[in-house]
Design an enzyme around this catalytic site. Structure first.
Site, PDB file in Angstrom:
ATOM      1  N   ARG A  72     -24.548 -32.507  61.416  1.00  0.00           N
ATOM      2  CA  ARG A  72     -24.662 -33.260  62.653  1.00  0.00           C
ATOM      3  C   ARG A  72     -23.317 -33.285  63.361  1.00  0.00           C
ATOM      4  O   ARG A  72     -22.272 -33.362  62.731  1.00  0.00           O
ATOM      5  CB  ARG A  72     -25.079 -34.712  62.365  1.00  0.00           C
ATOM      6  CG  ARG A  72     -26.522 -34.897  61.949  1.00  0.00           C
ATOM      7  CD  ARG A  72     -26.920 -36.368  62.118  1.00  0.00           C
ATOM      8  NE  ARG A  72     -25.972 -37.296  61.533  1.00  0.00           N
ATOM      9  CZ  ARG A  72     -26.080 -37.820  60.315  1.00  0.00           C
ATOM     10  NH1 ARG A  72     -27.085 -37.470  59.539  1.00  0.00           N
ATOM     11  NH2 ARG A  72     -25.187 -38.681  59.871  1.00  0.00           N
ATOM     12  N   TYR A  76     -28.361 -26.006  64.346  1.00  0.00           N
ATOM     13  CA  TYR A  76     -28.528 -26.610  63.032  1.00  0.00           C
ATOM     14  C   TYR A  76     -29.268 -27.950  63.072  1.00  0.00           C
ATOM     15  O   TYR A  76     -28.943 -28.834  63.865  1.00  0.00           O
ATOM     16  CB  TYR A  76     -27.164 -26.842  62.365  1.00  0.00           C
ATOM     17  CG  TYR A  76     -27.299 -27.496  61.015  1.00  0.00           C
ATOM     18  CD1 TYR A  76     -27.562 -26.729  59.884  1.00  0.00           C
ATOM     19  CD2 TYR A  76     -27.242 -28.866  60.878  1.00  0.00           C
ATOM     20  CE1 TYR A  76     -27.739 -27.326  58.655  1.00  0.00           C
ATOM     21  CE2 TYR A  76     -27.417 -29.474  59.650  1.00  0.00           C
ATOM     22  CZ  TYR A  76     -27.665 -28.695  58.537  1.00  0.00           C
ATOM     23  OH  TYR A  76     -27.864 -29.295  57.320  1.00  0.00           O
ATOM     24  N   LYS A  91     -33.885 -36.737  64.764  1.00  0.00           N
ATOM     25  CA  LYS A  91     -33.010 -37.865  65.082  1.00  0.00           C
ATOM     26  C   LYS A  91     -32.967 -38.141  66.585  1.00  0.00           C
ATOM     27  O   LYS A  91     -32.929 -39.295  67.014  1.00  0.00           O
ATOM     28  CB  LYS A  91     -31.590 -37.606  64.576  1.00  0.00           C
ATOM     29  CG  LYS A  91     -31.491 -37.190  63.117  1.00  0.00           C
ATOM     30  CD  LYS A  91     -31.987 -38.238  62.153  1.00  0.00           C
ATOM     31  CE  LYS A  91     -31.584 -37.859  60.731  1.00  0.00           C
ATOM     32  NZ  LYS A  91     -32.151 -38.753  59.711  1.00  0.00           N
ATOM     33  N   HIS A 100     -34.298 -45.647  60.813  1.00  0.00           N
ATOM     34  CA  HIS A 100     -33.872 -44.614  59.866  1.00  0.00           C
ATOM     35  C   HIS A 100     -34.189 -45.120  58.455  1.00  0.00           C
ATOM     36  O   HIS A 100     -33.310 -45.607  57.743  1.00  0.00           O
ATOM     37  CB  HIS A 100     -32.377 -44.370  60.065  1.00  0.00           C
ATOM     38  CG  HIS A 100     -31.817 -43.262  59.237  1.00  0.00           C
ATOM     39  ND1 HIS A 100     -30.508 -43.247  58.807  1.00  0.00           N
ATOM     40  CD2 HIS A 100     -32.370 -42.118  58.764  1.00  0.00           C
ATOM     41  CE1 HIS A 100     -30.273 -42.149  58.111  1.00  0.00           C
ATOM     42  NE2 HIS A 100     -31.388 -41.458  58.065  1.00  0.00           N
ATOM     43  N   SER A 115     -27.409 -41.416  55.181  1.00  0.00           N
ATOM     44  CA  SER A 115     -27.793 -40.090  54.710  1.00  0.00           C
ATOM     45  C   SER A 115     -27.117 -39.756  53.387  1.00  0.00           C
ATOM     46  O   SER A 115     -25.959 -40.118  53.148  1.00  0.00           O
ATOM     47  CB  SER A 115     -27.419 -39.029  55.754  1.00  0.00           C
ATOM     48  OG  SER A 115     -28.190 -39.193  56.915  1.00  0.00           O
ATOM     49  N   CYS A 151     -27.739 -40.868  50.453  1.00  0.00           N
ATOM     50  CA  CYS A 151     -27.554 -42.010  49.560  1.00  0.00           C
ATOM     51  C   CYS A 151     -28.824 -42.342  48.780  1.00  0.00           C
ATOM     52  O   CYS A 151     -29.001 -43.470  48.332  1.00  0.00           O
ATOM     53  CB  CYS A 151     -27.085 -43.231  50.345  1.00  0.00           C
ATOM     54  SG  CYS A 151     -25.355 -43.151  50.862  1.00  0.00           S
ATOM     55  N   THR A 175     -34.553 -40.001  49.739  1.00  0.00           N
ATOM     56  CA  THR A 175     -35.638 -39.133  49.283  1.00  0.00           C
ATOM     57  C   THR A 175     -35.959 -39.386  47.821  1.00  0.00           C
ATOM     58  O   THR A 175     -37.138 -39.422  47.428  1.00  0.00           O
ATOM     59  CB  THR A 175     -35.277 -37.652  49.510  1.00  0.00           C
ATOM     60  OG1 THR A 175     -35.016 -37.441  50.905  1.00  0.00           O
ATOM     61  CG2 THR A 175     -36.405 -36.738  49.076  1.00  0.00           C
ATOM     62  N   ASP A 217     -37.530 -40.669  55.655  1.00  0.00           N
ATOM     63  CA  ASP A 217     -36.383 -40.674  56.563  1.00  0.00           C
ATOM     64  C   ASP A 217     -36.556 -41.526  57.808  1.00  0.00           C
ATOM     65  O   ASP A 217     -35.588 -42.106  58.276  1.00  0.00           O
ATOM     66  CB  ASP A 217     -36.054 -39.238  56.978  1.00  0.00           C
ATOM     67  CG  ASP A 217     -34.681 -39.109  57.622  1.00  0.00           C
ATOM     68  OD1 ASP A 217     -33.713 -39.667  57.067  1.00  0.00           O
ATOM     69  OD2 ASP A 217     -34.574 -38.467  58.675  1.00  0.00           O
ATOM     70  N   ARG A 228     -29.913 -27.806  52.966  1.00  0.00           N
ATOM     71  CA  ARG A 228     -31.174 -28.519  53.207  1.00  0.00           C
ATOM     72  C   ARG A 228     -32.395 -27.732  52.738  1.00  0.00           C
ATOM     73  O   ARG A 228     -32.363 -26.526  52.568  1.00  0.00           O
ATOM     74  CB  ARG A 228     -31.313 -28.797  54.709  1.00  0.00           C
ATOM     75  CG  ARG A 228     -30.244 -29.716  55.287  1.00  0.00           C
ATOM     76  CD  ARG A 228     -30.483 -31.151  54.934  1.00  0.00           C
ATOM     77  NE  ARG A 228     -29.466 -32.056  55.455  1.00  0.00           N
ATOM     78  CZ  ARG A 228     -29.673 -33.344  55.723  1.00  0.00           C
ATOM     79  NH1 ARG A 228     -30.876 -33.861  55.510  1.00  0.00           N
ATOM     80  NH2 ARG A 228     -28.699 -34.113  56.173  1.00  0.00           N
TER      81      ARG A 228
END
Length: 625
Positions: A91, A230, A239, A259, A281, A283, A286, A306, A397
């Site tokens: 990002r 990306y 996002k 989020h 993110s 942390c 998932t 997410d 990813r």
């Protein structure tokens, strides 16, 4: 100076040449007019409207294979590996802008640009940006088409990688396009890699432009992204739409776009809890969304990992959906030990980005196995050499449809009523394993003070502690002070039906740097206590910072955890906490008049409790033995 075309009216259209846009029969005239205006600006060689079919996906794969954008992963049927340019891997928060008409509406935590000035800049960049390339028109729905919490959008892009990824992450195709007929409620999003091709010019496997803008126009609900190919910079439904633009829609329409993960925890005796959780993110969102409980009787069903959209229902409760159609997960650290469910869902039909490739045609990344296999090809396509860095990029990813997860709930596309909301971060010290907010306003305070160690998913120094309220700092599309107020107002609206709010921290460490809590499947023990608090059956003890499990309330049966470690997991030391409040107060201070008084009240209340606790401890130490 070239200007961007005006925002689409979505209701009326100027006459256009059908051959110019190649529009499907029956497409809304406003949609066709807008697509034509973008084509006129960007000058593509041809236009393709995405229909979302498997045949279309295969055509995209063939295009990318021929271009060298992807390579097959033979060990996993219908799976592919994309290698991005090394300068296009994460990002770009520093190049992400909120172009609100008033800078106060963007607030101090966003990069604000004047919308008219930004339109001039982007107009020059997008002028002829798609020459020599195909312009893809992607109609999509976030949530099932026609669902009560769903939203529609169209992304225009010149990247087949983006189209293929959108197939997995959203509901792409004809049904979404038809749903736009006669409605103004859809989000226009334009993306270009910014690499026009002259006639006869040789293309590269991963074209991009070092000039980058990811720009959001809240008043007109537009998204314009230039330069990066990306992830969330280019998959504009994720996002950009589902959080930044949707958060503005949610503010204006009375709901929440967050989020968060979404899961159902079900016990064999019939108990059910629906839980949403916000984590920065990388942390563990998932992993938690696909939790495999180690304690008997419990099962976790995945609803999303997410993003969660939540609306108050007619019954007064808060109803939630995962608006996405797939998972865009961080690969490094994912293994049979940490997330066997994710490993199982990636055995086929998966798009990997920036992972390593084994000699026998499989993918690999750090953390998958203890040792790296021999003969690896790293994420840049080179023979793996540890001297060159990791085999897989730290933000590598995987993109895969949600339906492939073995843990996915059979009704995962339907809205569910929320019982609990949790906030968590990666904190090595101080923050306890779990605590409950005393009420909704205290819960909003906890969410607004979330902090975590910096990860590789975003720009910044890895390991630094970064304050990330609600895990939304990079994603809130308007002034975060007003966002806090919106959350407090939602609590007033929900009243007694509001979900209970909790904080968790799986990452507290001992003096030697080891984790105090085993994590992973054992986290079900914490969720069990949360479920008990929701049901009114689990005991808690009020402390200076929140309600923690009473002695014996946390199920530790079969877990080798000594009392000293348990005490350390929940220890509250007043001095470092009071120091933390100084940082919190400074963070709050940047919001000025937009900070709700409720958060100031909560900050002062927590400080008062900690000071009282500190004084009591000092008095106890002063008493002679």
């Amino acid at each position: 100076m070239t200007l961007l075309p005006p925002a689409p009216t979505r209701s009326s259209a100027k006459p256009v040449k059908p051959a110019l846009v190649n529009a499907p029969e029956g497409a809304d005239p406003g949609v066709v007019s807008w697509v034509a205006s973008i084509a006129e600006l960007t000058e593509p060689k041809d236009i393709v409207w995405a229909d979302g079919t498997p045949e279309e996906y295969q055509r995209l794969v063939d295009i990318m294979l021929e271009a060298g954008t992807i390579v097959p992963v033979p060990a996993r049927p219908n799976s592919y590996l994309a290698r991005s340019n090394p300068d296009d891997v994460a990002r770009m928060e520093s190049r992400t802008f909120i172009c609100a008409e008033d800078s106060d509406d963007a607030g101090p935590t966003n990069n604000w640009r004047d919308p008219e000035s930004m339109r001039q800049v982007l107009g020059g960049l997008f002028d002829g940006a798609m020459r020599g390339r195909t312009m893809f028109v992607i109609p999509f729905s976030m949530g099932v088409v026609g669902g009560p919490i769903s939203k529609l959008g169209i992304e225009i892009t010149d990247s087949p990688y983006v189209v293929a990824s959108m197939h997995a992450m959203t509901r792409v195709g004809t049904a979404a396009l038809e749903a736009m007929h006669g409605t103004k409620d859809w989000v226009p999003a334009v993306h270009s890699i910014g690499a026009p091709l002259a006639e006869g010019e040789q293309d590269v496997p991963w074209p991009f432009n070092s000039t980058r803008y990811i720009s959001h126009f809240p008043e007109t609900r537009e998204i314009w992204s230039f330069g990066s190919a990306y992830g969330g910079n280019a998959l504009l439904a994720k996002k950009c739409f589902a959080l930044r633009i949707a958060s503005v829609q949610a503010r204006d329409e009375g709901w929440l776009a967050e989020h968060m993960l979404l899961l159902r925890m079900r016990h064999e005796d019939g108990r059910v809890m629906h839980l949403a959780g916000a984590f920065p993110s990388a942390c563990g969102k998932t992993n938690l969304a696909m939790l495999q409980p180690t304690i008997p009787g419990w099962k976790v069903e995945t609803l999303g990992d997410d993003i969660v959209w939540m609306r108050p229902g007619d019954d007064g409760r808060l109803w939630a959906i995962n608006p996405e159609n797939g998972f865009f997960g961080v690969a490094p650290g994912t293994s049979e030990k940490t997330n066997a469910t994710a490993m199982a869902m990636m055995t086929h039909d998966t798009m990997f980005t920036n992972v390593a490739l084994t000699a026998d045609g499989d993918v690999w990344w750090e953390g998958m196995t203890k040792e790296a296999p021999e003969g690896l090809t790293d994420w840049q396509g080179r023979p793996y050499d540890p001297a060159n860095g990791p085999a897989a990029h730290p933000n590598a990813r995987f993109t895969v449809r949600a339906e492939q997860a073995p843990s996915i709930a059979p009704d995962w596309e339907e809205a569910v009523p929320l019982d609990a909301i949790i906030f968590g971060g990666r904190r090595p010290t101080q923050v306890p394993l779990v605590m409950q907010a005393r009420d909704w306003e205290h819960g909003v305070y906890i969410g607004s003070t979330v902090s975590s160690q910096q990860t590789a998913a975003a720009e910044g120094t890895v390991g630094d502690i970064r304050r990330d309220p609600f895990a939304m700092l990079p994603f809130c599309g308007y002034n975060m002070g007003d966002y806090f107020s919106h959350w407090i107002d939602m609590g007033h609206r929900l009243g007694r039906h509001a979900p209970k709010i909790f904080s968790v921290n799986w990452f507290r460490r001992d003096e030697d740097g080891g984790f105090l809590w085993p994590g992973f499947g054992e986290n079900a023990r914490v969720l069990e206590w949360i479920a008990g608090r929701v049901a009114g059956t689990a005991e808690g003890v009020d402390t200076a910072i929140g309600v923690m499990p009473a002695t014996g309330a946390l199920n530790l049966e079969g877990l080798e955890l000594d009392q000293e470690t348990l005490n350390e997991l929940f220890e509250v030391r007043p001095k470092p906490w009071l120091s933390e409040l100084v940082d919190v107060e400074a963070f709050f201070g940047q919001f000025g008049h937009s900070l709700p008084t409720g958060l100031v009240r909560q900050l002062n209340h927590v400080r008062w409790r900690l000071e009282h606790m500190q004084q009591t401890q000092l008095q106890a130490q002063a008493v002679p033995a």
